[in-house]
Motif scaffolding. Structure first.
Motif, PDB file in Angstrom:
ATOM      1  N   ARG A  59       0.833  -1.205   0.000  1.00  0.00           N
ATOM      2  CA  ARG A  59       0.000   0.000   0.000  1.00  0.00           C
ATOM      3  C   ARG A  59       0.870   1.259   0.000  1.00  0.00           C
ATOM      4  NH1 ARG A  59      -1.393   2.917   4.436  1.00  0.00           N
ATOM      5  NH2 ARG A  59      -0.703   1.230   5.792  1.00  0.00           N
ATOM      6  N   VAL A  60       1.912   1.274   0.813  1.00  0.00           N
ATOM      7  CA  VAL A  60       2.787   2.449   0.899  1.00  0.00           C
ATOM      8  C   VAL A  60       3.544   2.658  -0.413  1.00  0.00           C
ATOM      9  CG1 VAL A  60       4.842   3.377   2.047  1.00  0.00           C
ATOM     10  CG2 VAL A  60       3.021   2.313   3.393  1.00  0.00           C
ATOM     11  N   GLY A  91       3.129  14.061  -9.012  1.00  0.00           N
ATOM     12  CA  GLY A  91       3.529  15.262  -8.283  1.00  0.00           C
ATOM     13  C   GLY A  91       2.570  15.623  -7.171  1.00  0.00           C
ATOM     14  N   GLU A  92       1.586  14.758  -6.883  1.00  0.00           N
ATOM     15  CA  GLU A  92       0.626  15.043  -5.821  1.00  0.00           C
ATOM     16  C   GLU A  92       1.277  14.843  -4.452  1.00  0.00           C
ATOM     17  OE1 GLU A  92      -2.793  12.626  -6.342  1.00  0.00           O
ATOM     18  OE2 GLU A  92      -3.268  13.389  -8.338  1.00  0.00           O
ATOM     19  N   THR A  93       0.748  15.550  -3.457  1.00  0.00           N
ATOM     20  CA  THR A  93       1.254  15.433  -2.090  1.00  0.00           C
ATOM     21  C   THR A  93       1.168  13.981  -1.633  1.00  0.00           C
ATOM     22  OG1 THR A  93       0.590  17.687  -1.554  1.00  0.00           O
ATOM     23  CG2 THR A  93       0.935  16.181   0.292  1.00  0.00           C
ATOM     24  N   TYR A  94       2.252  13.549  -0.984  1.00  0.00           N
ATOM     25  CA  TYR A  94       2.316  12.178  -0.473  1.00  0.00           C
ATOM     26  C   TYR A  94       1.931  12.196   1.004  1.00  0.00           C
ATOM     27  CZ  TYR A  94       4.580   7.824   1.104  1.00  0.00           C
ATOM     28  OH  TYR A  94       4.861   6.601   1.646  1.00  0.00           O
ATOM     29  N   GLU A  95       0.919  11.438   1.376  1.00  0.00           N
ATOM     30  CA  GLU A  95       0.501  11.357   2.775  1.00  0.00           C
ATOM     31  C   GLU A  95      -0.046   9.964   3.032  1.00  0.00           C
ATOM     32  OE1 GLU A  95      -2.589  13.503   5.902  1.00  0.00           O
ATOM     33  OE2 GLU A  95      -1.670  14.670   4.286  1.00  0.00           O
ATOM     34  N   VAL A  96       0.540   9.296   4.014  1.00  0.00           N
ATOM     35  CA  VAL A  96       0.146   7.924   4.285  1.00  0.00           C
ATOM     36  C   VAL A  96       0.528   7.583   5.721  1.00  0.00           C
ATOM     37  CG1 VAL A  96       2.340   6.940   3.486  1.00  0.00           C
ATOM     38  CG2 VAL A  96       0.257   5.555   3.385  1.00  0.00           C
ATOM     39  N   GLN A  97      -0.228   6.683   6.328  1.00  0.00           N
ATOM     40  CA  GLN A  97       0.084   6.181   7.663  1.00  0.00           C
ATOM     41  C   GLN A  97       0.551   4.744   7.526  1.00  0.00           C
ATOM     42  OE1 GLN A  97      -3.184   6.684  10.388  1.00  0.00           O
ATOM     43  NE2 GLN A  97      -3.380   8.886   9.994  1.00  0.00           N
ATOM     44  N   TYR A  98       1.599   4.421   8.257  1.00  0.00           N
ATOM     45  CA  TYR A  98       2.114   3.056   8.219  1.00  0.00           C
ATOM     46  C   TYR A  98       2.815   2.739   9.533  1.00  0.00           C
ATOM     47  CZ  TYR A  98       6.188   5.754   6.585  1.00  0.00           C
ATOM     48  OH  TYR A  98       7.183   6.688   6.442  1.00  0.00           O
ATOM     49  N   ARG A  99       3.132   1.461   9.688  1.00  0.00           N
ATOM     50  CA  ARG A  99       3.842   1.025  10.889  1.00  0.00           C
ATOM     51  C   ARG A  99       5.331   0.902  10.556  1.00  0.00           C
ATOM     52  NH1 ARG A  99      -0.439  -3.695  11.521  1.00  0.00           N
ATOM     53  NH2 ARG A  99      -0.473  -3.163   9.311  1.00  0.00           N
ATOM     54  N   LEU A 100       6.149   1.570  11.373  1.00  0.00           N
ATOM     55  CA  LEU A 100       7.587   1.651  11.142  1.00  0.00           C
ATOM     56  C   LEU A 100       8.292   0.917  12.284  1.00  0.00           C
ATOM     57  CD1 LEU A 100       9.384   3.012   8.995  1.00  0.00           C
ATOM     58  CD2 LEU A 100       9.590   4.955  10.521  1.00  0.00           C
ATOM     59  N   ALA A 124       3.310   5.655  12.243  1.00  0.00           N
ATOM     60  CA  ALA A 124       3.895   6.944  11.839  1.00  0.00           C
ATOM     61  C   ALA A 124       3.050   7.542  10.719  1.00  0.00           C
ATOM     62  CB  ALA A 124       5.340   6.770  11.373  1.00  0.00           C
ATOM     63  N   LEU A 125       3.019   8.876  10.689  1.00  0.00           N
ATOM     64  CA  LEU A 125       2.365   9.610   9.602  1.00  0.00           C
ATOM     65  C   LEU A 125       3.455  10.204   8.722  1.00  0.00           C
ATOM     66  CD1 LEU A 125       0.023  11.075   8.131  1.00  0.00           C
ATOM     67  CD2 LEU A 125       0.258  12.916   9.815  1.00  0.00           C
ATOM     68  N   ALA A 126       3.472   9.819   7.444  1.00  0.00           N
ATOM     69  CA  ALA A 126       4.465  10.336   6.492  1.00  0.00           C
ATOM     70  C   ALA A 126       3.796  11.331   5.550  1.00  0.00           C
ATOM     71  CB  ALA A 126       5.084   9.195   5.687  1.00  0.00           C
ATOM     72  N   ILE A 167       2.927   8.769  15.524  1.00  0.00           N
ATOM     73  CA  ILE A 167       1.541   8.967  15.952  1.00  0.00           C
ATOM     74  C   ILE A 167       1.026   7.729  16.680  1.00  0.00           C
ATOM     75  CG2 ILE A 167       1.018  10.602  14.105  1.00  0.00           C
ATOM     76  CD1 ILE A 167      -0.381   8.286  12.624  1.00  0.00           C
ATOM     77  N   HIS A 168       1.962   6.943  17.238  1.00  0.00           N
ATOM     78  CA  HIS A 168       1.558   5.691  17.867  1.00  0.00           C
ATOM     79  C   HIS A 168       0.612   5.944  19.041  1.00  0.00           C
ATOM     80  CE1 HIS A 168       2.062   1.360  18.177  1.00  0.00           C
ATOM     81  NE2 HIS A 168       2.130   1.491  19.491  1.00  0.00           N
ATOM     82  N   ALA A 169       0.987   6.925  19.887  1.00  0.00           N
ATOM     83  CA  ALA A 169       0.133   7.227  21.043  1.00  0.00           C
ATOM     84  C   ALA A 169      -1.232   7.719  20.585  1.00  0.00           C
ATOM     85  CB  ALA A 169       0.812   8.271  21.922  1.00  0.00           C
TER      86      ALA A 169
END
Length: 779
Positions: free
Chosen positions: A338-339, A350-359, A369-371, A393-395
């Motif tokens: 997905r990431v 060229g669109e803004t990249y925004e995704v949440q994933y586990r690091l 984390a929010l990237a 953003i884990h908490a």
């Protein structure tokens, strides 16, 4: 002519440098054309003056180019030098004279013709040389103009010096760089130029000596290339410029040095741009390193080229590692596809990249984390790099999960509350209908009355639980503390839970030591804590179960351990067992209802007493154990208590005249009917103003006042009644939906003698009224 041309051609080949640079046909064509012109001239009579002028090459010429001039242009176009052109004429003259001198050829030898021929050659030579020189001069001038144009347009400063160092030429860029420099006559004057080495070598920063300038070294035969120096222009002593010097010697045909040329490129703007870039990058790195977030950047194709220290600290990856492939090892396997798909989409569009994933954290756990990344574009709009951040953003994710879980429990609670409230409403409604139908059947009327009383009592308990939780969680509970023997508190709690224990046929095993365990606390609340846990044990233990209670006093703490062999607590539920709205699964065996508020109330009330409570269970079906810990207090030490209860003289019993003030007409009328049925005289009014203006106000022995009146609340009305002489000694009874200690304090301060909680406990109210009697009867 053919013989002469052949002999001349052979002779021309021997000339040094070689004159024969044209092919044979071209050579003969031009030579024969010129010879033909000379022969034609010989056949024409001439005067002595003409002869003299021809001998000196000054004969008058006609219009257009002569044969000699045409010959000269042809020879120049073929690459002849002027020396070769003259040699060609000499060769022609020699070949003709040699040929005429050959007696064996039998040619007539008229010397006047020979003279005329030589004069023709001299004239042709003069014309050829003149045209040749003119063309050469024009070419030289054109070359000079081209050179001047090059020097004028050159973006580098150029200067030329003679062998001794005298500067003989410098272009405008050279003057701009140096600011109108002087013109030295020799290398001895080069000390006026000020410069410092800036090449990063050991001599970086040192001033240049006269002999170190690139032009001087070129005059000595060296090739001085790429000298990087800083200079001070002549027009501004405070300015520094960065230049690059390249110099080479100029040599003649014998390789002797006759001068040198130097080219100087002003790179000040580039140096300043690089310095600005370094400063900008330093600022960026400083900011990036100071940020609490992970900062990274990539090239336009997505290849990472920078991570800040926070990123390395978070991931534990070796510093300076920037390869994209390492992401495969730190992204959660379930998030990778997905990431990666989202990143490739941003790179392509060229669109803004925004995704949440586990690091993968350096602690070996995956954290959310929010990237976010934005493209950086150049002046043309093309993406030059990507700048991004990762935020832990884990908490927040855990808090969101907890909120969702709390919301789910709240929804379950509301559903349970609706269920628990509907349960008693059904029999109450049925009993009310029954009363209408069996008005003359005393037994059935009593039965319906008992049903309504029981169900109202149950609903009151539910509402009391809700109010208790609300008060405790908002910190509004006032404890009436005193020194208590915890043994007596335990027995009171057992007495309160006894009916449920007996109804479910449980065996209660007690182990209470003989030594008193004194604590400072509110007896009602402590009994409530213990009774709640006992009731829970009774509810969650199948019929005929075993429950044990152990009281131990080991200073500085007294502990109460309550264990059962009931249904136990699921591991997933155990961490939340004391949370609000948490409740175990209801089963058909559960004879008692509830809202899941008890244990939350237990924890809060225990904390208010400075104690603690824990729960444990080995799992479903294996029972549970609750332990309450309270701080012990030395016997005889009594904490400060509240004000003593207000007491009034008890009058002989008998009928009482009283006023009910309540805006709820049904509630007021039904209560009035009940009290009238018990022999009392009751007046009902709907608001405070009507009560104060009532004609029989001074005849009332008691007032039952609703606290939540619309125009003037019950507290204010009580104060007004206490202030009136005719009602100042009447009994004031507060009727409210709130029954906490704080509410009782407010009603006491307003002048109330009693505080009753809705729904009205008619037994308690009857007891209060039975203590009162009319003055007429008591006199």
């Amino acid at each position: 002519m053919e013989v002469i041309l052949g002999a001349w051609e052979e002779f021309a080949k021997t000339i040094t440098p070689p004159a024969f640079t044209m092919d044979s046909k071209a050579l003969r064509n031009h030579a024969s054309f010129m010879l033909g012109a000379i022969a034609a001239d010989i056949g024409r009579p001439q005067t002595e003056l003409e002869q003299s002028l021809k001998s000196r090459g000054l004969a008058p010429r006609g219009p257009g180019d002569t044969a000699a001039e045409t010959h000269a242009m042809a020879r120049l176009a073929s690459g002849y030098s002027i020396e070769q052109l003259v040699s060609e004429y000499r060769a022609l003259r020699s070949s003709v004279l040699h040929l005429w001198g050959e007696v064996t050829l039998g040619l007539p030898t008229d010397m006047s013709d020979v003279t005329r021929f030589n004069e023709g050659i001299d004239q042709a030579l003069a014309e050829s040389v003149a045209r040749f020189a003119m063309i050469t001069k024009e070419a030289a001038e054109n070359e000079r103009q081209r050179l001047n144009a090059v020097l004028e347009a050159a973006p580098v400063g150029i200067s030329v010096a003679e062998a001794g160092g005298k500067v003989i030429l410098c272009n405008p860029e050279y003057k701009r760089i140096w600011g109108e420099p002087p013109t030295p006559e020799s290398t001895n004057e080069y000390g006026a130029w000020q410069g410092w080495w800036a090449d990063g070598s050991d001599k970086d920063g040192q001033p240049l000596q006269s002999h170190e300038w690139a032009l001087v070294r070129a005059l000595s035969g060296q090739d001085a290339l790429n000298d990087r120096v800083d200079i001070q222009p002549f027009h501004d002593a405070g300015e520094r410029r960065a230049i690059v010097l390249n110099a080479k010697p100029v040599r003649d045909s014998n390789q002797n040095i006759v001068g040198a040329v130097v080219a100087q490129m002003d790179i000040s703007h580039q140096v300043k741009a690089k310095e600005a870039l370094r400063e900008s990058e330093a600022k960026f790195r400083t900011i990036a390193e100071a940020m609490p977030q992970m900062v990274w950047s990539t090239l336009p194709d997505g290849e990472p080229d920078y991570y800040n220290r926070r990123w390395y600290e978070f991931t534990g990856v070796r510093e300076c590692s920037t390869a994209a492939k390492m992401w495969d090892g730190i992204l959660h396997p379930d998030d990778r596809d997905r990431v990666q798909a989202q990143w490739q989409h941003s790179l392509a569009t060229g669109e803004t990249y925004e995704v949440q994933y586990r690091l993968l954290h350096h602690s070996s756990e995956y954290r959310w984390a929010l990237a976010r990344a934005l493209p950086v574009r150049d002046a043309s709009g093309k993406i030059s790099r990507w700048m991004g951040t990762c935020t832990d953003i884990h908490a927040q994710k855990e808090a969101e999960d907890e909120l969702r879980e709390a919301s789910r429990r709240k929804d379950e609670f509301l559903a349970m509350l609706a269920h628990e409230l509907r349960n008693p409403l059904a029999p109450i409604n049925t009993a009310a209908e029954l009363i209408k139908l069996v008005a003359n059947d005393e037994r059935r009327l009593h039965q319906a009355s008992e049903i309504i009383s029981r169900q109202v009592s149950y609903m009151t308990d539910l509402v009391d639980d809700l109010l208790d939780v609300s008060r405790v969680t908002r910190g509004l509970t006032d404890l009436q503390k005193e020194t208590l023997n915890l043994q007596a508190v335990v027995y009171s709690a057992i007495e309160q839970a006894g009916p449920l224990l007996e109804a479910r046929n449980h065996e209660l095993r007690l182990r209470i030591g003989p030594t008193p365990a004194f604590v400072s606390g509110d007896k009602t609340r402590l009994v409530q804590i213990i009774a709640n846990i006992l009731n829970n044990a009774a509810k969650y233990t199948p019929q005929g179960g075993q429950i044990s209670l152990v009281l131990e006093a080991k200073p500085p703490t007294a502990t109460i351990r309550i264990s059962d062999n009931g249904s136990g607590i699921a591991p997933s539920l155990l961490p939340h067992i004391f949370d609000l709205f948490t409740q175990g699964e209801r089963t058909p065996d559960r004879a008692q209802g509830g809202l899941g508020l008890g244990l939350s109330l237990v924890k809060s009330l225990t904390a208010l007493h400075g104690g603690w409570v824990t729960a444990s269970s080995e799992g479903l079906g294996k029972g549970s154990t609750f332990i309450i810990g309270l701080p012990l207090q030395a016997a005889g030490e009594s904490p400060a208590g509240g004000d003593a209860a207000v007491t009034r003289p008890v009058q002989p019993s008998g009928p009482v005249r009283l006023m009910i003030v309540d805006d709820n007409t049904d509630a007021a009328e039904s209560l009035a009917s009940l009290l009238e049925a018990k022999g009392h005289q009751v007046v009902v009014v709907g608001n405070a103003d009507r009560a104060l203006a009532h004609a029989s106000l001074g005849q009332m022995h008691a007032f039952i006042l609703d606290i939540g009146l619309p125009d003037m609340d019950g507290y204010s009305l009580a104060r007004r009644l206490r202030a009136k002489p005719e009602t100042g000694n009447a009994v004031m009874i507060a009727l409210s939906g709130y029954g906490q200690a704080h509410d009782r304090v407010l009603s006491k301060a307003a002048g109330f003698d009693y505080h009753l909680v809705k729904p009205t406990d008619t037994v308690e109210l009857t007891a209060i009224l039975n203590q009162l009697g009319s003055p007429q009867e008591s006199s």
